[in-house]
Design an enzyme around this catalytic site. Structure first.
Site, mmCIF file in Angstrom:
data_model
loop_
_atom_site.group_PDB
_atom_site.id
_atom_site.type_symbol
_atom_site.label_atom_id
_atom_site.label_comp_id
_atom_site.label_asym_id
_atom_site.label_seq_id
_atom_site.Cartn_x
_atom_site.Cartn_y
_atom_site.Cartn_z
ATOM 1 N N MET A 1 0.824 -1.190 0.000
ATOM 2 C CA MET A 1 0.000 0.000 0.000
ATOM 3 C C MET A 1 0.862 1.245 0.000
ATOM 4 O O MET A 1 0.489 2.270 0.506
ATOM 5 C CB MET A 1 -0.899 0.004 1.241
ATOM 6 C CG MET A 1 -2.153 0.808 1.104
ATOM 7 S SD MET A 1 -3.139 0.716 2.613
ATOM 8 C CE MET A 1 -2.243 1.842 3.659
ATOM 9 N N GLY B 1 -7.449 -5.038 6.925
ATOM 10 C CA GLY B 1 -6.452 -4.815 5.881
ATOM 11 C C GLY B 1 -6.250 -3.327 5.660
ATOM 12 O O GLY B 1 -6.472 -2.509 6.562
ATOM 13 N N CYS B 2 -5.857 -2.967 4.469
ATOM 14 C CA CYS B 2 -5.617 -1.565 4.113
ATOM 15 C C CYS B 2 -6.837 -0.709 4.416
ATOM 16 O O CYS B 2 -7.943 -1.004 3.955
ATOM 17 C CB CYS B 2 -5.269 -1.483 2.628
ATOM 18 S SG CYS B 2 -5.309 0.172 1.948
ATOM 19 N N PHE B 3 -6.651 0.380 5.169
ATOM 20 C CA PHE B 3 -7.812 1.182 5.519
ATOM 21 C C PHE B 3 -8.390 1.954 4.340
ATOM 22 O O PHE B 3 -9.531 2.405 4.395
ATOM 23 C CB PHE B 3 -7.562 2.111 6.716
ATOM 24 C CG PHE B 3 -6.301 2.945 6.717
ATOM 25 C CD1 PHE B 3 -5.623 3.297 5.571
ATOM 26 C CD2 PHE B 3 -5.803 3.390 7.937
ATOM 27 C CE1 PHE B 3 -4.483 4.071 5.611
ATOM 28 C CE2 PHE B 3 -4.655 4.179 8.004
ATOM 29 C CZ PHE B 3 -3.991 4.520 6.833
ATOM 30 N N CYS C 1 -9.244 0.534 1.618
ATOM 31 C CA CYS C 1 -10.305 -0.372 1.161
ATOM 32 C C CYS C 1 -11.517 -0.307 2.091
ATOM 33 O O CYS C 1 -12.655 -0.158 1.646
ATOM 34 C CB CYS C 1 -9.794 -1.812 1.105
ATOM 35 S SG CYS C 1 -8.458 -2.116 -0.066
#
Length: 248
Positions: free
Chosen positions: A1, A80-82, A84
């Site tokens: 990311m 996971g990736c914030f 998303c």
């Protein structure tokens, strides 16, 4: 990311993003009388709710009371990736605002580089402010579980590390019980066991401004096209009846 593009001017950001500014300015109410987080189970435990970052150091267990609008409630989720998670929930009916940040670690005021470097024990997470007359905690959890992989504790796709862990940060015992029952209920739908953690909602640090509304501001960025857009499309397929009118 690790991809950053210059975001478009802030006039395109959500008008309710002022919540992030309030939190960043330190206007959250610190409830020093609240019960502190219990020490996590050691990292070598088989317990799926053992904190994977615990290394014998105390967690930043300063519990805070979130200031919300009248009639509004909050839930804190890490999947996971914030970028998303934020993009998915910003489209959901009943959600007033989503703020990206860091929670569950042992260092005060962490920054993005520290969290990505696995130096703090924090997870990338979002705080979701919602109207309980339009949605509820259980419905939010259903979306959460359907739009990320809860069977991989510290990995979502190519994003690996404890900062990407799957976790529900509960603000009270009611949320804890609902989270446990939801995991039990949904467990039969997955081939592998759900390993999502249930952790106490300790102090939430609002992420840097360029992370807020990242997908909305940078829809053509490579990571957004390759990863975030797929999460958004999955939400649209699975929860078409829950899409905000403004997001259709």
């Amino acid at each position: 990311m690790q991809e950053f593009l210059m975001p478009v001017p802030s006039i395109f950001a959500s008008p309710s993003r002022s919540l992030a500014s309030i939190a960043a300015a330190g206007l959250l109410i610190v409830a020093t009388s609240c019960t502190q987080a219990a020490p996590p189970v050691g990292a070598n435990s088989d317990d799926p709710n053992a904190n994977p970052n615990y290394n014998g150091l105390p967690l930043d267990s300063e519990i805070v009371e979130i200031r919300t609008r009248p009639g509004e409630e909050v839930v804190t989720l890490a999947g996971g990736c914030f970028w998303c998670t934020e993009a998915v929930f910003e489209r959901m009916e009943g959600v007033n605002d989503v703020v990206s940040g860091y929670i569950g670690g042992k260092v005060k005021r962490p920054n993005y580089d520290q969290v990505c470097g696995k130096m703090t024990g924090h997870a990338e997470a979002v705080q979701i402010y919602y109207d309980p007359t339009k949605t509820n905690f259980e419905e939010l959890l259903k979306v959460f579980f359907k739009t990320h992989d809860p069977t991989t504790l510290n990995r979502q796709g190519a994003d690996g590390g404890p900062q990407y862990r799957s976790s529900i940060f509960v603000h009270n015992e009611e949320q804890r019980e609902i989270a446990k029952k939801t995991i039990e209920k949904l467990g039969e739908e997955y081939r592998d066991p759900i390993v999502t953690l249930i952790e106490p909602a300790t102090k939430f640090y609002v992420a840097e401004e360029f992370h807020q509304d990242y997908y909305r501001r940078n829809p053509n960025a490579g990571y957004c096209q390759a990863v975030v857009a797929n999460k958004v499309r999955k939400f649209n397929r699975e929860f078409g009846d829950k899409i905000k009118g403004s997001a259709k």
